[in-house]
Scaffold this active site. Structure first.
Site, PDB file in Angstrom:
ATOM      1  N   HIS A  71      -3.298-101.540 -23.160  1.00 18.03           N
ATOM      2  CA  HIS A  71      -3.047-100.276 -23.863  1.00 18.03           C
ATOM      3  C   HIS A  71      -3.747 -99.090 -23.210  1.00 18.03           C
ATOM      4  CE1 HIS A  71      -1.270-102.658 -26.992  1.00 18.03           C
ATOM      5  NE2 HIS A  71      -2.398-103.257 -27.277  1.00 18.03           N
ATOM      6  N   HIS A 121      -4.297 -96.256 -33.218  1.00 18.11           N
ATOM      7  CA  HIS A 121      -3.970 -97.309 -32.250  1.00 18.11           C
ATOM      8  C   HIS A 121      -4.717 -97.041 -30.938  1.00 18.11           C
ATOM      9  CE1 HIS A 121      -1.681 -99.807 -29.468  1.00 18.11           C
ATOM     10  NE2 HIS A 121      -1.232-100.464 -30.531  1.00 18.11           N
ATOM     11  N   GLU A 123      -3.928 -97.408 -27.929  1.00 21.09           N
ATOM     12  CA  GLU A 123      -3.173 -96.686 -26.894  1.00 21.09           C
ATOM     13  C   GLU A 123      -3.167 -95.180 -27.177  1.00 21.09           C
ATOM     14  OE1 GLU A 123       0.902 -97.997 -25.922  1.00 21.09           O
ATOM     15  OE2 GLU A 123       1.322 -95.883 -25.540  1.00 21.09           O
ATOM     16  N   SER A 216       0.475-106.131 -35.315  1.00 17.78           N
ATOM     17  CA  SER A 216       1.195-105.680 -34.118  1.00 17.78           C
ATOM     18  C   SER A 216       2.206-104.603 -34.495  1.00 17.78           C
ATOM     19  CB  SER A 216       1.908-106.874 -33.468  1.00 17.78           C
ATOM     20  OG  SER A 216       2.979-106.429 -32.676  1.00 17.78           O
TER      21      SER A 216
HETATM   22  S1  SF4 Z   1       4.628-102.762 -24.622  1.00 20.77           S
HETATM   23 FE1  SF4 Z   1       2.840-101.798 -23.659  1.00 20.77          FE
HETATM   24  S2  SF4 Z   1       2.028-103.373 -22.324  1.00 20.77           S
HETATM   25 FE2  SF4 Z   1       4.131-103.980 -22.812  1.00 20.77          FE
HETATM   26  S3  SF4 Z   1       5.388-103.159 -21.136  1.00 20.77           S
HETATM   27 FE3  SF4 Z   1       5.372-101.659 -22.806  1.00 20.77          FE
HETATM   28  S4  SF4 Z   1       3.700-100.284 -22.247  1.00 20.77           S
HETATM   29 FE4  SF4 Z   1       3.413-102.136 -21.078  1.00 20.77          FE
END
Ligand code: SF4
Length: 286
Positions: A71, A121, A123, A216
């Site tokens: 992330h 989150h 990210e 998730s």
């Molecule tokens: S969900 Fe997150 S870790 Fe998975 S490909 Fe997309 S950006 Fe990358």
């Protein structure tokens, strides 16, 4: 009754690579992961068994080596870790780097950054961690609370549903017709593929099973997306959650999974469904 797997489902390459890196470094010495590597309890407990620690803040790291998850994180956090003398292993997904570059472009071009995503989150914290002023929106009310800016630059958390981002961007444009609103598409390709494959699968299914961790984000979004096309959608973390009574009066069971769900967890869920019913498996179109 047959099982219809979505054409794209389960773990993405970004998460898969990050887990491999964590396993390799855990074998080499003590390791702390900054935030959850993946929002999946099965993966996390396997790493815990290897002695890997998880810290939500750099200040709580007790090992000489720290791993940044798929992330990603901010440059400010990276600077803090280096100032503490920690060795940093970066597992940031290349598509999260794309999102970081998009945000940097918006800042360079004097746009006020608005991120579509979940404020807490990891990210989103990484995407906004180097900014002094920004907003994060997830619902209509968040857009209504925004202040006006002459230039508004929108980017999204990589796992947000395309339709939700479009809707919020439309709302921003309608709310601020005088503003220059620029949108950079930062939703990652695996997320888009999983969402469109889930729709195609859910349209044909009587019951949909979505496999993934309760925390998730992208798994929960898959549940919401499937529920628009199928009335009977169930979110399970493992095969132990599957209930036989869900499959009464069912011809087609659709199966999909979030980007942090390991293949073996999906396979065990499928095996459990087969166990409770005698079924034939049909692969989704690729
Ligand atoms: S969900 Fe997150 S870790 Fe998975 S490909 Fe997309 S950006 Fe990358």
């Amino acid at each position: 009754m047959r099982i219809l797997r979505a054409a794209h489902l389960g773990m993405c390459f970004g998460v898969r690579d990050a887990i491999s890196l964590a396993r390799a470094h855990a074998d080499a010495g003590p390791l702390t992961i900054l935030g959850d590597l993946v929002h999946n309890p099965t993966v996390l407990s396997a790493l815990e068994a290897k002695g890997v620690a998880v810290a939500q803040d750099v200040a709580h790291v007790r090992t000489p080596t720290l791993m940044v998850t798929a992330h990603g994180t901010s440059q400010r956090t990276l600077a803090r870790t280096r100032a503490l003398g920690l060795t940093v292993i970066e597992a940031t997904c290349p598509l999260v780097h794309v999102a970081h570059r998009a945000v940097a472009t918006l800042v360079r071009d004097n746009y006020h950054v608005v991120i579509v995503g979940q404020r807490d989150h990891v990210e989103v914290r990484g995407l906004t961690g180097d900014l002094d002023r920004f907003d994060v929106v997830l619902e209509d009310n968040d857009v209504l609370a925004l202040e006006a800016h002459p230039r508004i630059g929108v980017a999204a958390q990589t796992t947000q549903p395309v339709e939700k981002v479009r809707h919020l961007v439309d709302l921003i444009r309608r709310r601020f017709p005088q503003s220059d609103v620029r949108v950079l598409d930062t939703i990652c390709k695996p997320t888009k593929e999983r969402q469109s494959a889930a729709v195609e699968m859910a349209r044909q299914a009587d019951v949909v099973i979505v496999v993934g961790g309760r925390s998730s984000n992208n798994t929960r979004e898959l549940v919401t997306t499937c529920a628009r096309y199928c009335a009977r959608v169930h979110h399970v973390q493992t095969d132990a959650d599957v209930r036989p009574e869900w499959f009464d009066d069912t011809n087609v069971v659709g199966l999909t999974a979030g980007t942090s769900t390991p293949d073996e967890v999906i396979d065990r869920v499928e095996a459990r469904i087969r166990q409770v019913r005698s079924v034939a498996v049909t692969e989704g179109r690729r």
